[in-house]
Design a protein around this motif. Structure first.
Motif, PDB file in Angstrom:
ATOM      1  N   SER A  57      -2.208   3.759   2.918  1.00  0.00           N
ATOM      2  CA  SER A  57      -2.782   2.889   3.945  1.00  0.00           C
ATOM      3  C   SER A  57      -3.654   3.610   4.957  1.00  0.00           C
ATOM      4  O   SER A  57      -4.480   2.992   5.619  1.00  0.00           O
TER       5      SER A  57
ATOM      6  N   SER B 276      -5.268  -1.878  -1.728  1.00  0.00           N
ATOM      7  CA  SER B 276      -4.226  -2.908  -1.592  1.00  0.00           C
ATOM      8  C   SER B 276      -4.395  -3.984  -2.660  1.00  0.00           C
ATOM      9  O   SER B 276      -3.411  -4.556  -3.139  1.00  0.00           O
TER      10      SER B 276
ATOM     11  N   LEU C 282       0.789  -1.231   0.000  1.00  0.00           N
ATOM     12  CA  LEU C 282       0.000   0.000   0.000  1.00  0.00           C
ATOM     13  C   LEU C 282       0.815   1.272   0.000  1.00  0.00           C
ATOM     14  O   LEU C 282       0.382   2.299  -0.522  1.00  0.00           O
TER      15      LEU C 282
ATOM     16  N   SER D 261      -8.463   1.854   1.824  1.00  0.00           N
ATOM     17  CA  SER D 261      -7.099   1.328   1.822  1.00  0.00           C
ATOM     18  C   SER D 261      -7.080  -0.158   1.501  1.00  0.00           C
ATOM     19  O   SER D 261      -6.194  -0.634   0.783  1.00  0.00           O
TER      20      SER D 261
END
Length: 490
Positions: free
Chosen positions: A64, A89, A60, A85
């Motif tokens: 994040s 990812s 990430l 987030s």
């Protein structure tokens, strides 16, 4: 388009109208009939650490801390990505390897994109033009620093999180009169860095460095390109006046899988039981997508207890575990391999898959690839171990497999304790389940099965409580009508 970019555009830099550190940031776009291209982006996105420099979540980078992100027109929601987030990812791995390695990893400050190194293991290369020094600078460009440093900041193209921007030819503030973007932060250290972090009240000890006690968000900047050429503005305004634009919004839901408990836990923990497994079934009715047309979906399996995504201290001291208080693979953004998984989904009273459903890793990988295309992960990271080798022992085959980088602050392989002999933390932690539905959903029910097994190593990673996150593409439409518009599900 070349003439537009050279003569017909004016780039605006918007600072946050509201910026509450670690909580929320809000941007507002100038009103007054200005016409902006949908190529909006946010720069300077990131955060700093308190206590010690540390490394960001590999998959990430500086994305994040984005919990939720919304595109609004006053009180009207144009776009909304919850659990942003976590979805990012997955999305960060959907490009081809070279694009991630050379471009996207630099923009996001992540470590996606891999090379077969000269020692024959696979990893994100330890070469970073942003590293301050040559010594101990492995992947330093993705470090989170204790003081603000713009070099480490990320760039986010908003089309990634707001699919509506991929369909609209422009954003006319004569129509969208109160255009704004809101970002909500999640600054939990366990969700934003590799550590070392405090677990269960126990701070990290040598050799793994100083505890990362907190993280602080930095104010980013919104960039938007205004169309200044009157001829082009009139053309775009005509397109928007009566257009109908269809797009797939990303929506989220989740369900829980319980851990081994009671008689089942006793049975699988028995010393004599090293072969038999116990099948566990979880049934969940998902309501978030009811009465909507659902296209693709992806499932991500994470630990319910966020501490479990980090290596514990074993044997009462750091010397017993070379990775104590440090993240396993991508930490809380892993999608965890589980033993003997099976998945059947009933949509509107009918099974989505034939037979028992999705059974076995080959079928799972095929459906994921068929629905979502290329997934850029390292070898064996979607499997329970390297080939048929013991996941709790160092792999005999070290060629073409992820390197056991140790997660130590100096990047060295651990030399003491259990982890000195284990496979890479990334093995088994990119096990996504993806598929296509392409139907209007009235009722959706998941039947998820896994095998609970004897925990030979004392870690119990295959028997823990899980939260299963579901992200689905849900079809929506925006209907333009002169100076008004209407957004609706299809």
């Amino acid at each position: 388009m070349a003439s537009e970019y050279s003569n017909s555009l004016k780039t605006h830099y918007f600072e946050p109208r509201v910026d509450i550190t670690n909580r929320i940031v809000e941007f507002r776009v100038d009103y007054g009939g200005n016409m902006y291209l949908p190529s909006m982006r946010i720069v300077g996105l990131g955060f700093t650490s308190v206590g010690a420099n540390c490394k960001s979540v590999p998959v990430l980078g500086q994305y994040s801390h984005i919990r939720n992100i919304r595109l609004m027109d006053g009180g009207v929601e144009l776009g909304n990505l919850r659990e942003a987030s976590r979805y990012l990812s997955f999305q960060s791995q959907l490009n081809d390897n070279m694009s991630n390695l050379c471009v996207n990893s630099v923009l996001a400050r992540n470590r996606v994109g891999y090379l077969l190194e000269d020692f024959s293991s696979v990893q994100h290369p330890p070469l970073d033009k942003f590293a301050a020094t040559a010594a101990n600078s492995e992947k330093a460009g993705s470090e989170i620093l204790t003081a603000a440093d713009g070099v480490r900041d990320a760039y986010l193209e908003l089309k990634k999180v707001f699919p509506i921007l991929g369909q609209l030819p422009a954003l006319d503030t004569g129509v969208f009169k109160q255009l704004k973007i809101l970002i909500e932060y999640n600054m939990d250290v366990r969700m934003n860095c590799e550590g070392p972090v405090k677990l269960g009240g126990v701070a990290p000890a040598a050799p793994n460095g100083t505890e990362v006690t907190a993280l602080n968000s930095k104010p980013p900047t919104l960039i938007a390109d205004e169309v200044t050429d009157d001829r082009i503005k009139d053309s775009l305004r005509r397109q928007l006046a009566s257009g109908q634009y269809v797009y797939d919004e990303i929506e989220h839901d989740q369900f829980d899988v319980e851990p081994a408990a009671g008689a089942v836990a006793t049975a699988v923990a028995a010393t004599a039981n090293t072969v038999n497994v116990v099948e566990q079934t979880t049934d969940a009715v998902i309501n978030a997508f009811d009465q909507h047309v659902v296209s693709r979906m992806v499932m991500m399996k994470a630990y319910r207890n966020k501490d479990e995504a980090f290596h514990p201290v074993i044997g009462g001291g750091a010397a017993a575990n070379g990775k104590s208080n440090l993240a396993k693979g991508n930490g809380n953004y892993n999608s965890l391999y589980q033993l003997d998984e099976k998945l059947q989904i009933r949509v509107n009273g009918s099974n989505l898959f034939s037979g028992e459903g999705i059974v076995g890793e080959p079928q799972k990988a095929h459906l994921l690839s068929h629905a979502w295309g290329t997934l850029n992960v390292m070898p064996f990271t979607n499997r329970g171990g390297v080939g048929l080798e013991d996941p709790n022992a160092r792999a005999v085959n070290t060629e073409g497999v992820p390197v056991n980088d140790g997660r130590g602050m100096n990047g060295a392989t651990p030399v003491t304790g259990t982890d000195a002999n284990s496979q890479s933390d990334f093995v088994g932690n990119s096990n996504y389940i993806g598929f296509s539905i392409e139907d209007r959903v009235a009722r959706m029910q998941f039947t998820y099965k896994r095998a609970l097994c004897h925990d030979l190593g004392g870690f119990g990673d295959l028997n823990r409580a899980l939260t299963v996150h579901l992200f689905a593409e849900v079809r929506k439409m925006i209907q333009m009508n002169g100076g008004a518009y209407k957004i609706a599900y299809m």
